[in-house]
Write a protein that holds these residues in place. Structure first.
Motif, PDB file in Angstrom:
ATOM      1  N   MET A   1       0.837  -1.193   0.000  1.00 39.14           N
ATOM      2  CA  MET A   1       0.000   0.000   0.000  1.00 39.14           C
ATOM      3  C   MET A   1       0.874   1.245   0.000  1.00 39.14           C
ATOM      4  N   SER A   2       0.446   2.235  -0.815  1.00 42.12           N
ATOM      5  CA  SER A   2       1.175   3.493  -0.854  1.00 42.12           C
ATOM      6  C   SER A   2       0.946   4.264   0.431  1.00 42.12           C
ATOM      7  N   PRO A   3       1.866   5.191   0.751  1.00 44.48           N
ATOM      8  CA  PRO A   3       1.674   5.992   1.965  1.00 44.48           C
ATOM      9  C   PRO A   3       0.383   6.794   1.897  1.00 44.48           C
ATOM     10  N   ALA A   4      -0.168   7.111   3.054  1.00 41.38           N
ATOM     11  CA  ALA A   4      -1.382   7.930   3.115  1.00 41.38           C
ATOM     12  C   ALA A   4      -1.153   9.263   2.407  1.00 41.38           C
ATOM     13  N   ALA A   5      -2.201   9.747   1.760  1.00 46.92           N
ATOM     14  CA  ALA A   5      -2.096  10.952   0.942  1.00 46.92           C
ATOM     15  C   ALA A   5      -2.563  12.182   1.707  1.00 46.92           C
ATOM     16  N   ASP A   6      -2.007  13.328   1.346  1.00 51.31           N
ATOM     17  CA  ASP A   6      -2.543  14.611   1.786  1.00 51.31           C
ATOM     18  C   ASP A   6      -3.663  15.017   0.827  1.00 51.31           C
ATOM     19  N   LEU A   7      -4.737  15.538   1.364  1.00 51.38           N
ATOM     20  CA  LEU A   7      -5.861  16.016   0.552  1.00 51.38           C
ATOM     21  C   LEU A   7      -6.073  17.492   0.815  1.00 51.38           C
ATOM     22  N   LEU A  21     -24.666  23.993  -5.752  1.00 50.36           N
ATOM     23  CA  LEU A  21     -24.890  22.940  -4.772  1.00 50.36           C
ATOM     24  C   LEU A  21     -23.916  23.027  -3.608  1.00 50.36           C
ATOM     25  N   VAL A  22     -22.685  23.415  -3.919  1.00 47.43           N
ATOM     26  CA  VAL A  22     -21.628  23.597  -2.910  1.00 47.43           C
ATOM     27  C   VAL A  22     -20.965  24.924  -3.212  1.00 47.43           C
ATOM     28  N   ARG A  23     -20.733  25.739  -2.188  1.00 48.70           N
ATOM     29  CA  ARG A  23     -20.256  27.099  -2.389  1.00 48.70           C
ATOM     30  C   ARG A  23     -18.927  27.338  -1.690  1.00 48.70           C
ATOM     31  N   ASP A  24     -17.873  27.421  -2.459  1.00 47.93           N
ATOM     32  CA  ASP A  24     -16.567  27.888  -1.966  1.00 47.93           C
ATOM     33  C   ASP A  24     -16.112  27.123  -0.728  1.00 47.93           C
ATOM     34  N   VAL A  25     -16.120  25.788  -0.823  1.00 48.22           N
ATOM     35  CA  VAL A  25     -15.733  24.942   0.308  1.00 48.22           C
ATOM     36  C   VAL A  25     -14.246  24.606   0.235  1.00 48.22           C
ATOM     37  N   SER A  26     -13.582  24.731   1.348  1.00 47.71           N
ATOM     38  CA  SER A  26     -12.173  24.338   1.465  1.00 47.71           C
ATOM     39  C   SER A  26     -12.019  23.415   2.672  1.00 47.71           C
ATOM     40  N   LEU A  27     -11.159  22.414   2.517  1.00 47.37           N
ATOM     41  CA  LEU A  27     -10.800  21.572   3.652  1.00 47.37           C
ATOM     42  C   LEU A  27      -9.461  20.920   3.363  1.00 47.37           C
ATOM     43  N   THR A  28      -8.800  20.502   4.411  1.00 52.00           N
ATOM     44  CA  THR A  28      -7.542  19.782   4.262  1.00 52.00           C
ATOM     45  C   THR A  28      -7.584  18.538   5.138  1.00 52.00           C
ATOM     46  N   ALA A  29      -6.885  17.528   4.677  1.00 46.40           N
ATOM     47  CA  ALA A  29      -6.700  16.304   5.456  1.00 46.40           C
ATOM     48  C   ALA A  29      -5.235  15.930   5.348  1.00 46.40           C
ATOM     49  N   SER A  30      -4.549  15.931   6.463  1.00 41.09           N
ATOM     50  CA  SER A  30      -3.158  15.491   6.473  1.00 41.09           C
ATOM     51  C   SER A  30      -3.100  13.978   6.380  1.00 41.09           C
ATOM     52  N   ALA A  31      -1.970  13.477   5.907  1.00 43.45           N
ATOM     53  CA  ALA A  31      -1.813  12.036   5.712  1.00 43.45           C
ATOM     54  C   ALA A  31      -2.186  11.275   6.972  1.00 43.45           C
ATOM     55  N   GLY A  32      -3.090  10.306   6.829  1.00 44.89           N
ATOM     56  CA  GLY A  32      -3.477   9.451   7.933  1.00 44.89           C
ATOM     57  C   GLY A  32      -4.629   9.946   8.776  1.00 44.89           C
ATOM     58  N   ALA A 190      -4.149   4.945   5.714  1.00 48.50           N
ATOM     59  CA  ALA A 190      -4.639   5.777   4.612  1.00 48.50           C
ATOM     60  C   ALA A 190      -5.311   7.002   5.204  1.00 48.50           C
ATOM     61  N   THR A 191      -5.488   8.011   4.384  1.00 46.74           N
ATOM     62  CA  THR A 191      -6.283   9.175   4.755  1.00 46.74           C
ATOM     63  C   THR A 191      -7.739   8.856   4.428  1.00 46.74           C
ATOM     64  N   VAL A 192      -8.650   9.240   5.316  1.00 46.55           N
ATOM     65  CA  VAL A 192     -10.062   8.898   5.149  1.00 46.55           C
ATOM     66  C   VAL A 192     -10.902  10.171   5.200  1.00 46.55           C
ATOM     67  N   LEU A 193     -11.769  10.332   4.198  1.00 51.00           N
ATOM     68  CA  LEU A 193     -12.759  11.402   4.176  1.00 51.00           C
ATOM     69  C   LEU A 193     -14.120  10.740   4.071  1.00 51.00           C
ATOM     70  N   LEU A 194     -14.991  10.989   5.042  1.00 50.85           N
ATOM     71  CA  LEU A 194     -16.282  10.308   5.014  1.00 50.85           C
ATOM     72  C   LEU A 194     -17.392  11.223   5.479  1.00 50.85           C
ATOM     73  N   ALA A 195     -18.569  10.994   4.907  1.00 54.69           N
ATOM     74  CA  ALA A 195     -19.777  11.673   5.350  1.00 54.69           C
ATOM     75  C   ALA A 195     -20.516  10.763   6.310  1.00 54.69           C
ATOM     76  N   LEU A 196     -20.990  11.330   7.413  1.00 49.52           N
ATOM     77  CA  LEU A 196     -21.720  10.567   8.426  1.00 49.52           C
ATOM     78  C   LEU A 196     -22.926  11.363   8.906  1.00 49.52           C
TER      79      LEU A 196
END
Length: 258
Positions: A1-7, A21-32, A190-196
């Motif tokens: 598996m490749s290293p976790a990614a930055d998003l 539908l979505v207006r000027d949204v920004s977010l970051t996710a650091s690796a892992g 891995a880096t995880v982005l999820l809706a809950l």
């Protein structure tokens, strides 16, 4: 598996015709990290995820994975980097469960390559991780909704992505399997982005939360900073009490009658 990614999601706006539908949204996710998107139905969570796994192109803004614009990545590289579990009903694959999970290995193969010993191990491990090993030879189209969901998560795990994007992954799952699946995501390299939808699960399993409302970000940060009675009243229009769980230390939301 490749290293976790930055998003990095930078000023993304998503439209349908003249409607934003979505207006000027920004977010970051650091690796892992595990990053949660929460908000009422129709707030833009699923739409934003579609931009990240490259189904809906931003009208403005950029989605970057390890610094590269996701929309410029070659398809094969993208498939090796990003896996998605979506909310739309799965196709009725005329395949056994194991064959569905094996589809996750496709980005790592050349055309007509058979399964290697490593592929077999990865598939077995993915099935075991979601408590689906006993389903391996069952027809996918005869599974219950919860069983299908677990198999599709196993397929994503078999892909061994650096970034895993999931839209309501606990849908259809009983409580035990909800906890199992979210625990797996928490431990993945891995880096995880999820809706809950479940705010208490989001508070316990996510490093940071982004609250969407009417297509815009209205709060972001650690769950303890984000989940406040005032925010829940403004965004969800409910009365709630937020306490610290005595065992987990995570915020615990209790909804109060109107």
């Amino acid at each position: 598996m490749s290293p976790a990614a930055d998003l990095s999601v930078e000023g993304v706006t998503l439209t349908a015709g003249a409607r934003r539908l979505v207006r000027d949204v920004s977010l970051t996710a650091s690796a892992g990290q595990v990053i949660g998107l929460v908000g009422p139905n129709g707030s833009g969570k699923s739409t934003l995820l579609r931009a990240v796994y490259r189904v809906l192109r931003p009208a403005t803004g950029t989605v970057r994975v390890d610094g590269t614009d996701a929309w410029t990545m070659p398809v094969r590289r993208l498939a090796r980097t990003v896996a998605a579990v979506v909310q739309e009903p799965a196709a009725d694959f005329d395949l056994a469960v194991r064959e569905v999970v094996a589809m996750g290995r496709t980005p790592h193969k050349r055309l007509l390559d058979g399964d290697t010993a490593q592929d077999t191990t990865v598939i077995d491990d993915a099935l075991a991780a979601v408590d689906a090993a006993h389903l391996a030879h069952r027809p996918f189209d005869r599974l219950s909704g919860g069983e299908r969901q677990r198999v599709l998560i196993a397929r994503a795990l078999a892909q061994q992505p650096s970034l895993l994007v999931l839209d309501e992954p606990t849908n259809h799952l009983d409580i035990r399997h909800q906890l199992d699946v979210l625990g797996i995501l928490r431990r993945l390299p891995a880096t995880v982005l999820l809706a809950l939808h479940d705010l208490n699960l989001a508070a316990y399993y996510c490093d940071r939360l982004h609250v969407l409302h009417e297509g815009a970000t209205v709060a972001c940060g650690p769950p303890a900073d984000v989940l406040t009675p005032r925010l829940l009243a403004e965004v969800y229009r409910v009365k709630a009490e937020v306490t610290v769980h005595p065992l987990t230390g995570a915020p615990q939301v209790t909804f109060l009658p109107g």
